[in-house]
Enzyme design. Structure first.
Site, PDB file in Angstrom:
ATOM      1  N   CYS A   1      -2.269  -0.269   7.580  1.00 13.01           N
ATOM      2  CA  CYS A   1      -1.546   0.964   7.310  1.00 13.01           C
ATOM      3  C   CYS A   1      -1.692   1.669   8.521  1.00 13.01           C
ATOM      4  O   CYS A   1      -0.713   2.326   8.805  1.00 13.01           O
ATOM      5  CB  CYS A   1      -1.924   1.783   6.054  1.00 13.01           C
ATOM      6  SG  CYS A   1      -1.464   0.894   4.673  1.00 13.01           S
TER       7      CYS A   1
ATOM      8  N   HIS B   1       0.948  -1.288  -0.058  1.00 11.95           N
ATOM      9  CA  HIS B   1       0.074  -0.100  -0.236  1.00 11.95           C
ATOM     10  C   HIS B   1       0.999   1.483  -0.042  1.00 11.95           C
ATOM     11  O   HIS B   1       1.922   1.109   0.585  1.00 11.95           O
ATOM     12  CB  HIS B   1      -0.930  -0.146   1.365  1.00 11.95           C
ATOM     13  CG  HIS B   1      -2.020  -1.041   1.227  1.00 11.95           C
ATOM     14  ND1 HIS B   1      -3.136  -1.169   2.035  1.00 11.95           N
ATOM     15  CD2 HIS B   1      -2.099  -2.140   0.361  1.00 11.95           C
ATOM     16  CE1 HIS B   1      -3.842  -2.098   1.911  1.00 11.95           C
ATOM     17  NE2 HIS B   1      -3.391  -2.789   0.743  1.00 11.95           N
TER      18      HIS B   1
ATOM     19  N   CYS C   1      -6.045   1.756   5.816  1.00  9.47           N
ATOM     20  CA  CYS C   1      -6.674   0.524   6.236  1.00  9.47           C
ATOM     21  C   CYS C   1      -6.359   0.378   7.551  1.00  9.47           C
ATOM     22  O   CYS C   1      -5.225   0.914   8.115  1.00  9.47           O
ATOM     23  CB  CYS C   1      -6.556  -0.465   5.226  1.00  9.47           C
ATOM     24  SG  CYS C   1      -4.577  -1.121   5.228  1.00  9.47           S
TER      25      CYS C   1
ATOM     26  N   GLU D   1       0.908   3.854   1.789  1.00  9.79           N
ATOM     27  CA  GLU D   1       1.428   4.244   2.997  1.00  9.79           C
ATOM     28  C   GLU D   1       2.691   3.288   3.290  1.00  9.79           C
ATOM     29  O   GLU D   1       3.870   3.878   4.052  1.00  9.79           O
ATOM     30  CB  GLU D   1       0.537   4.089   4.118  1.00  9.79           C
ATOM     31  CG  GLU D   1      -0.796   4.936   3.892  1.00  9.79           C
ATOM     32  CD  GLU D   1      -1.954   4.311   3.239  1.00  9.79           C
ATOM     33  OE1 GLU D   1      -2.986   4.380   3.496  1.00  9.79           O
ATOM     34  OE2 GLU D   1      -1.838   3.481   2.295  1.00  9.79           O
TER      35      GLU D   1
END
Length: 151
Positions: free
Chosen positions: A88, A55, A85, A57
């Site tokens: 993260c 992801h 999410c 992040e």
């Protein structure tokens, strides 16, 4: 509603999200700032990297940690185009990010304002200051257009 001009870190995160969409990835971009300087940035890349943890992040945090030579990013800010999410949000807490800025909320998958609300849990050892909504309309439009094109 987006206020103009966007702060440079959020403008950069949105540009990274656009790049993500161009590569067929969900359009999310993230930027880590330390002392006013971008020290890590990324966009979503799970398909390209064949890595479910890739992801924006996570990748930006990893790059910032390498750039700064430390695993804790005390005093740093994370600017991201979508509410993080659970995975993260956990990484943000473990990295000791001081301030989290995100553009669009994510009622289905978010874990800051929605869902698990990770930073509100007593087990959360570090809670960043959280600011949302900056660039929300731009980020939401990118996401909406991306998924509409795939239906």
């Amino acid at each position: 509603m987006t206020r103009w001009p966007l702060p440079p870190p959020m403008a950069r995160a949105i540009e990274l999200a656009r790049q993500s969409a161009e590569q067929g990835e969900v359009p999310v971009g993230a930027v880590v700032v330390c002392n006013g300087v971008i020290v890590g940035e990324a966009h979503n890349a799970p398909r390209r990297l064949t890595d479910p943890t890739a992801h924006a992040e996570i990748l930006a945090l990893r790059r910032a940690a390498v750039a700064l030579g430390r695993e804790r990013l005390d005093g740093c800010e994370l600017w991201v185009t979508l509410e993080p999410c659970p995975m993260c949000a956990g990484a943000i807490s473990h990295a000791r990010i001081a301030r989290l800025y995100y553009a669009a909320t994510d009622p289905k998958g978010g874990a800051v304002e929605h869902g698990a609300r990770l930073f509100d849990q007593p087990q959360c050892l570090h809670r960043p200051d959280v600011y949302s909504g900056m660039g929300e309309d731009l980020s939401a439009t990118l996401l909406r257009d991306f998924f509409a094109a795939r239906r």
